[in-house]
Design a protein around this motif. Structure first.
Motif, PDB file in Angstrom:
ATOM      1  N   LEU A 287       0.839  -1.211   0.000  1.00  0.00           N
ATOM      2  CA  LEU A 287       0.000   0.000   0.000  1.00  0.00           C
ATOM      3  C   LEU A 287       0.861   1.242   0.000  1.00  0.00           C
ATOM      4  O   LEU A 287       1.971   1.232   0.546  1.00  0.00           O
ATOM      5  CB  LEU A 287      -0.854   0.056   1.282  1.00  0.00           C
ATOM      6  N   ASP A 288       0.340   2.296  -0.597  1.00  0.00           N
ATOM      7  CA  ASP A 288       0.894   3.645  -0.391  1.00  0.00           C
ATOM      8  C   ASP A 288      -0.156   4.450   0.345  1.00  0.00           C
ATOM      9  O   ASP A 288      -1.356   4.274   0.102  1.00  0.00           O
ATOM     10  CB  ASP A 288       1.183   4.332  -1.734  1.00  0.00           C
ATOM     11  N   PHE A 289       0.302   5.340   1.202  1.00  0.00           N
ATOM     12  CA  PHE A 289      -0.625   6.161   1.975  1.00  0.00           C
ATOM     13  C   PHE A 289      -0.404   7.631   1.638  1.00  0.00           C
ATOM     14  O   PHE A 289       0.742   8.088   1.593  1.00  0.00           O
ATOM     15  CB  PHE A 289      -0.393   5.963   3.474  1.00  0.00           C
ATOM     16  N   LYS A 344      12.964  -3.653  -0.734  1.00  0.00           N
ATOM     17  CA  LYS A 344      13.804  -2.577  -0.163  1.00  0.00           C
ATOM     18  C   LYS A 344      12.990  -1.328   0.147  1.00  0.00           C
ATOM     19  O   LYS A 344      13.265  -0.614   1.086  1.00  0.00           O
ATOM     20  CB  LYS A 344      14.928  -2.221  -1.141  1.00  0.00           C
ATOM     21  N   THR A 345      11.975  -1.062  -0.697  1.00  0.00           N
ATOM     22  CA  THR A 345      11.243   0.200  -0.519  1.00  0.00           C
ATOM     23  C   THR A 345       9.773  -0.005  -0.138  1.00  0.00           C
ATOM     24  O   THR A 345       9.096   0.957   0.192  1.00  0.00           O
ATOM     25  CB  THR A 345      11.287   1.028  -1.821  1.00  0.00           C
ATOM     26  N   GLN A 346       9.288  -1.240  -0.236  1.00  0.00           N
ATOM     27  CA  GLN A 346       7.858  -1.462   0.026  1.00  0.00           C
ATOM     28  C   GLN A 346       7.653  -2.412   1.202  1.00  0.00           C
ATOM     29  O   GLN A 346       8.583  -3.114   1.605  1.00  0.00           O
ATOM     30  CB  GLN A 346       7.187  -2.057  -1.220  1.00  0.00           C
ATOM     31  N   ILE A 347       6.429  -2.441   1.672  1.00  0.00           N
ATOM     32  CA  ILE A 347       6.090  -3.301   2.820  1.00  0.00           C
ATOM     33  C   ILE A 347       5.054  -4.330   2.373  1.00  0.00           C
ATOM     34  O   ILE A 347       4.090  -3.978   1.694  1.00  0.00           O
ATOM     35  CB  ILE A 347       5.562  -2.433   3.978  1.00  0.00           C
ATOM     36  N   PRO A 348       5.267  -5.603   2.747  1.00  0.00           N
ATOM     37  CA  PRO A 348       4.265  -6.629   2.391  1.00  0.00           C
ATOM     38  C   PRO A 348       3.091  -6.571   3.375  1.00  0.00           C
ATOM     39  O   PRO A 348       3.222  -7.015   4.505  1.00  0.00           O
ATOM     40  CB  PRO A 348       5.046  -7.945   2.541  1.00  0.00           C
ATOM     41  N   TYR A 349       1.959  -6.023   2.939  1.00  0.00           N
ATOM     42  CA  TYR A 349       0.835  -5.850   3.872  1.00  0.00           C
ATOM     43  C   TYR A 349      -0.145  -7.025   3.848  1.00  0.00           C
ATOM     44  O   TYR A 349      -0.634  -7.436   4.885  1.00  0.00           O
ATOM     45  CB  TYR A 349       0.071  -4.566   3.545  1.00  0.00           C
ATOM     46  N   TYR A 350      -0.486  -7.478   2.645  1.00  0.00           N
ATOM     47  CA  TYR A 350      -1.529  -8.506   2.546  1.00  0.00           C
ATOM     48  C   TYR A 350      -0.994  -9.710   1.779  1.00  0.00           C
ATOM     49  O   TYR A 350      -0.626  -9.584   0.610  1.00  0.00           O
ATOM     50  CB  TYR A 350      -2.737  -7.988   1.753  1.00  0.00           C
ATOM     51  N   ALA A 351      -0.985 -10.873   2.433  1.00  0.00           N
ATOM     52  CA  ALA A 351      -0.689 -12.115   1.710  1.00  0.00           C
ATOM     53  C   ALA A 351      -1.825 -12.347   0.714  1.00  0.00           C
ATOM     54  O   ALA A 351      -2.984 -12.071   1.036  1.00  0.00           O
ATOM     55  CB  ALA A 351      -0.622 -13.271   2.695  1.00  0.00           C
ATOM     56  N   ILE A 352      -1.482 -12.838  -0.472  1.00  0.00           N
ATOM     57  CA  ILE A 352      -2.529 -13.122  -1.464  1.00  0.00           C
ATOM     58  C   ILE A 352      -2.825 -14.621  -1.372  1.00  0.00           C
ATOM     59  O   ILE A 352      -2.087 -15.452  -1.895  1.00  0.00           O
ATOM     60  CB  ILE A 352      -2.074 -12.707  -2.878  1.00  0.00           C
ATOM     61  N   ILE A 353      -3.907 -14.909  -0.669  1.00  0.00           N
ATOM     62  CA  ILE A 353      -4.209 -16.297  -0.336  1.00  0.00           C
ATOM     63  C   ILE A 353      -4.813 -17.019  -1.543  1.00  0.00           C
ATOM     64  O   ILE A 353      -5.843 -16.600  -2.070  1.00  0.00           O
ATOM     65  CB  ILE A 353      -5.254 -16.355   0.824  1.00  0.00           C
TER      66      ILE A 353
END
Ligand code: FAD
Ligand code: UDP
Length: 406
Positions: A287-289, A344-353
């Protein structure tokens, strides 16, 4: 006393009985429990420069308390999890409400009897609601998939409306997939509710930490037996040993500063990153906020507005509703979802189940199954779509096991 932050370079790992990687709820609850109940010395390794994982909040430039990794509202039916976190903070009752912006008209979400009246007019809504009650019962929750499976033409009409106006575009923005393509458990989180209840959650216990989540984590990790190393990545301090050089050879030991660590290692980061993505990266959404501060007490009618038919962001949250803060200004946050493609620059927020990704994850998990002091825990390490309360419950259960073994 305050949280004890240490530099990893300076500490002697032989002084510790347990290592916890990550300081979100998974890591913080386990660290606190091992220290408090088993008298174990725990070092928490955290790659960010702060504690609290995705619950981290702070005051922005205007002095408004904002969440930096997505809006977090606590809700649960698990009494133990709720009682547990209440130990560390005063609590504020808050029941979240969400409205869908439907071409400028607001519809309560989950879609309910009130939304039906706004969308269809009082008379038709009454008739359709009677039909829903006849089919599913009053005060019942029905998933969009269940509703779409009904053959009755009037139920189909309701289902089509909700599918097109609440789920389709929002899900496409959030996941890059249609509601049919995401795991059914994802859209089931937000059912259709045959009720006048406008709350987003119906859990028995709901609320927010009075002074914010960061203060809660500071209190939880404030223990003489817990040290924290910030800005430290597990991969950079762990030497992994494997049974052989084969790609799927199991992990046999984790060494730190050249010595095998034999106490419990609780790992709450992504498993693929620990193994340097040797089988390819696990897919996530990131995500970007975008934050905006306004010169007004409030700009939204409730905590969150979901944009289900327009805009390229999914939702806007106005933090003051969640936190109860009083301030002449207000800060809102828009969420933009996209694939996770740069660790490096992003965060893993939601696993894609889905089955393929679960199998991919299981291949990583299998590498760890022979190492009995290694415990993957949490939304990332378990590759699941867990809410905070579930993580707290799972962390308490793991801590019970580890304390008993001690
Ligand atoms: P995290 O909070 O992600 O913590 C993991 C920690 O490990 C992080 O601090 C990370 O920096 C650290 N870490 C990762 N890898 C490494 C490494 N290799 N080395 C060192 N440190 C590492 N739940 C709710 O109940 N209510 C909500 O309203 C809600 N809203 C949400 C909104 C969004 C946008 C998102 C993404 C999630 C939301 N959640 C909500 C879910 C909630 O965020 C999770 O349940 C919770 O964060 C899980 O805690 P955790 O400790 O497993 O993971
Ligand atoms: N969803 C939707 N429209 C909405 C709300 C939710 O289509 O107005 C779907 C969407 O697929 C979303 C899922 O339901 O990803 C779960 O929603 P939830 O609000 O639980 O998501 P989270 O807060 O975890 O991002």
């Amino acid at each position: 006393m305050g949280v004890q932050v240490r530099s990893f370079k300076e500490l002697d790992i032989a002084d510790y009985d347990a290592i916890v990687v990550g300081s979100g709820f998974a890591g913080a609850v386990v660290a606190r429990e091992l220290a408090e109940r088993a008298g174990m010395r725990v070092v928490v390794i955290e790659k960010r420069e702060h504690i609290g994982g995705n619950m981290y909040d702070e005051y922005d430039e205007a002095g408004i308390l904002v969440h930096r990794y997505g809006p977090h509202i606590f809700h649960t039916n698990d009494r133990r999890a709720f009682d547990y976190i209440k130990r560390f903070t005063a609590w504020r009752t808050y029941e979240h409400e969400v409205l869908a912006d439907w071409y400028g008209t607001y519809l309560p979400v989950p879609f309910n009897k009130n939304s039906m009246e706004i969308a269809f007019g009082e008379e038709k809504a009454q008739h359709l609601t009677d039909k829903l009650i006849e089919t599913f019962g009053d005060e019942r929750k029905v998933t969009i998939n269940e509703l779409r499976a009904q053959a009755d033409p009037e139920l189909s009409e309701i289902a089509d409306f909700i599918y097109k106006n609440v789920f389709l575009y929002y899900t496409q923005k959030q996941w890059g997939l249609t509601p049919e393509e995401v795991d059914p458990s994802v859209t089931a989180r937000v059912p259709v509710f045959v009720s006048r209840d406008n709350r987003y959650f119906q859990d028995a216990y709901q609320g927010m930490p009075q002074d914010g989540y960061t203060a809660l984590f500071e209190s939880m990790l404030d223990h003489e037996l817990i040290d924290i190393c910030l800005s430290t990545e597990a991969e950079s301090i762990f030497d992994l040993e494997f049974e052989s050089n084969e790609e799927d050879a199991p992990l046999t030991a984790i060494c730190i500063k050249d010595v095998e660590f034999t106490g419990p290692i609780v790992y709450t980061g992504p498993l693929d990153e620990l193994f340097l993505s040797r089988f390819g990266r696990l897919p996530y959404r990131s995500l970007d906020f975008a934050y905006e501060t306004h010169d007004a007490e409030h700009v939204l009618p409730c905590g969150t507005v979901n944009f289900t038919v327009t805009e390229d962001y999914t939702r806007i949250t106005e933090f003051k509703y969640l936190t109860g803060q009083e301030h002449p200004k207000t800060t809102i946050m828009k969420e933009y979802s996209h694939p996770y493609d740069d660790p490096k620059t992003q965060i893993p927020y939601y696993a894609i189940i889905n089955d393929e990704n679960n199998a991919h994850y299981e291949r990583y998990l299998k590498l760890t199954s022979g190492l009995c002091n290694f415990h993957p825990l949490g939304r990332l390490a378990e590759y699941r779509y867990y809410n905070m309360d579930v993580i707290i419950g799972r962390a308490l259960a793991l801590a019970d096991e580890l304390v008993a073994a001690e």
